[in-house]
Scaffold this motif. Structure first.
Motif, PDB file in Angstrom:
ATOM      1  N   GLN A  76      68.963-109.561  25.006  1.00 31.26           N
ATOM      2  CA  GLN A  76      69.252-110.404  23.832  1.00 31.26           C
ATOM      3  C   GLN A  76      68.375-111.653  23.829  1.00 31.26           C
ATOM      4  O   GLN A  76      67.963-112.135  22.786  1.00 31.26           O
ATOM      5  CB  GLN A  76      70.723-110.844  23.863  1.00 31.26           C
ATOM      6  N   ALA A 108      65.106-111.684  21.820  1.00 31.95           N
ATOM      7  CA  ALA A 108      65.144-111.336  20.394  1.00 31.95           C
ATOM      8  C   ALA A 108      64.131-112.119  19.546  1.00 31.95           C
ATOM      9  O   ALA A 108      63.421-111.532  18.719  1.00 31.95           O
ATOM     10  CB  ALA A 108      66.565-111.512  19.855  1.00 31.95           C
ATOM     11  N   VAL A 126      60.455-111.122  20.507  1.00 31.95           N
ATOM     12  CA  VAL A 126      60.166-109.730  20.143  1.00 31.95           C
ATOM     13  C   VAL A 126      60.055-109.570  18.622  1.00 31.95           C
ATOM     14  O   VAL A 126      59.180-108.858  18.125  1.00 31.95           O
ATOM     15  CB  VAL A 126      61.263-108.824  20.760  1.00 31.95           C
ATOM     16  N   ALA A 127      60.929-110.236  17.880  1.00 34.63           N
ATOM     17  CA  ALA A 127      60.855-110.148  16.415  1.00 34.63           C
ATOM     18  C   ALA A 127      59.505-110.671  15.936  1.00 34.63           C
ATOM     19  O   ALA A 127      58.869-110.077  15.042  1.00 34.63           O
ATOM     20  CB  ALA A 127      61.996-110.950  15.787  1.00 34.63           C
ATOM     21  N   GLU A 132      61.580-108.252  10.265  1.00 39.57           N
ATOM     22  CA  GLU A 132      62.379-108.305  11.499  1.00 39.57           C
ATOM     23  C   GLU A 132      62.618-109.754  11.912  1.00 39.57           C
ATOM     24  O   GLU A 132      61.707-110.596  11.815  1.00 39.57           O
ATOM     25  CB  GLU A 132      61.620-107.572  12.604  1.00 39.57           C
ATOM     26  N   THR A 138      68.183-109.447  13.305  1.00 38.85           N
ATOM     27  CA  THR A 138      68.179-107.979  13.147  1.00 38.85           C
ATOM     28  C   THR A 138      68.035-107.305  14.515  1.00 38.85           C
ATOM     29  O   THR A 138      68.611-106.252  14.753  1.00 38.85           O
ATOM     30  CB  THR A 138      67.058-107.513  12.194  1.00 38.85           C
ATOM     31  N   ILE A 139      67.262-107.937  15.417  1.00 35.18           N
ATOM     32  CA  ILE A 139      67.144-107.379  16.774  1.00 35.18           C
ATOM     33  C   ILE A 139      68.506-107.454  17.475  1.00 35.18           C
ATOM     34  O   ILE A 139      68.951-106.484  18.105  1.00 35.18           O
ATOM     35  CB  ILE A 139      66.087-108.154  17.602  1.00 35.18           C
ATOM     36  N   THR A 169      56.389-103.990  22.822  1.00 32.14           N
ATOM     37  CA  THR A 169      57.829-103.706  22.742  1.00 32.14           C
ATOM     38  C   THR A 169      58.083-102.437  21.955  1.00 32.14           C
ATOM     39  O   THR A 169      57.234-101.969  21.181  1.00 32.14           O
ATOM     40  CB  THR A 169      58.591-104.887  22.093  1.00 32.14           C
ATOM     41  N   ILE A 195      61.943-100.548  20.246  1.00 31.44           N
ATOM     42  CA  ILE A 195      63.405-100.619  20.098  1.00 31.44           C
ATOM     43  C   ILE A 195      63.911 -99.190  20.042  1.00 31.44           C
ATOM     44  O   ILE A 195      63.226 -98.320  19.501  1.00 31.44           O
ATOM     45  CB  ILE A 195      63.768-101.304  18.752  1.00 31.44           C
ATOM     46  N   ARG A 218      59.714 -99.570  15.859  1.00 27.52           N
ATOM     47  CA  ARG A 218      59.076-100.895  16.040  1.00 27.52           C
ATOM     48  C   ARG A 218      58.123-100.935  17.226  1.00 27.52           C
ATOM     49  O   ARG A 218      57.973-101.984  17.871  1.00 27.52           O
ATOM     50  CB  ARG A 218      60.124-102.006  16.207  1.00 27.52           C
TER      51      ARG A 218
END
Ligand SMILES: CC(C)(COP(=O)(O)OP(=O)(O)OC[C@H]1O[C@@H](n2cnc3c(N)ncnc32)[C@H](O)[C@@H]1OP(=O)(O)O)[C@@H](O)C(=O)NCCC(=O)NCCS
Length: 163
Positions: free
Chosen positions: A7, A10, A13-14, A37, A41-42, A64, A66, A78
């Motif tokens: 988490q 997030a 990564v987004a 994103e 949303t992640i 990355t 998902i 993604r």
């Protein structure tokens, strides 16, 4: 280093996903939803039992993907590699991590989708063992725009038959 996403990743990564999908190898229409994103949303993917992998180098996430359980398999989405880190096998390593996770969950296949115009991506997925199974059109488009791919994980089939 490939490690599980958390988490706490997030936001980073987004941002990586948005940049990666803004630099696709060919223009796509409609624009990728990945451009929208966000950390939120992640986080919602994690809340629904999903996860992912991060490729980390010098303390920075450079790749990355998902994943979510869907349609009887592990759906990988993604898939993103920072521009400066492309062409070094990071996408392959992330796909291998997804495959390991699918096997860990006892799932018989990996699933993903890509735009038809992204022929280099289609070659990458084919060379990783994916087969194209169905094409679809986005709403409002008369011709197919994307293709679903599957990679069967045969060892799971064998294990299931033995049980
Ligand atoms: C697609 C993407 C994830 C590939 O990441 P990558 O880490 O560069 O890929 P890899 O280095 O693991 O390369 C995988 C294969 O593609 C080939 N490849 C990588 N970059 C290439 C390039 N610029 N031109 C041609 N082939 C290339 C590699 O040679 C390799 O093939 P091989 O294993 O048969 O030698 C990355 O380019 C990206 O983030 N693109 C934008 C987002 C995107 O398209 N995501 C996928 C949506 S479905």
């Amino acid at each position: 280093m490939i490690r599980p996403l958390t988490q706490a990743d997030a936001t980073e990564v987004a941002s990586l996903i948005r940049v990666a999908f803004a630099t696709l190898s060919a223009p796509v229409s409609p624009p990728p939803s990945a451009l929208l994103e966000t950390a939120g949303t992640i986080a919602s993917i994690f809340a629904q039992g999903g996860g992912g992998a991060a490729a980390e180098r010098d303390g920075r996430i450079v790749g990355t993907c998902i994943w979510q359980q869907k349609n009887g398999g592990l759906y990988v989405g993604r898939l993103s590699v920072a521009i400066s880190a492309r062409g070094q096998g990071i996408a392959r390593a992330l796909l291998a991590a997804a495959e390991t996770e699918a096997r860990r969950r006892g799932l018989p296949k990996l699933l993903l989708s890509t735009r038809l115009v992204l022929t280099d991506n289609r070659h990458l997925f084919a060379s990783f063992g994916f087969t194209e199974v169905a094409t679809h059109a986005h709403p409002g488009f008369t011709e197919p725009t994307f293709v679903d791919l599957e990679k069967p994980l045969c060892e799971n089939d064998i294990l299931r038959k033995k049980r």
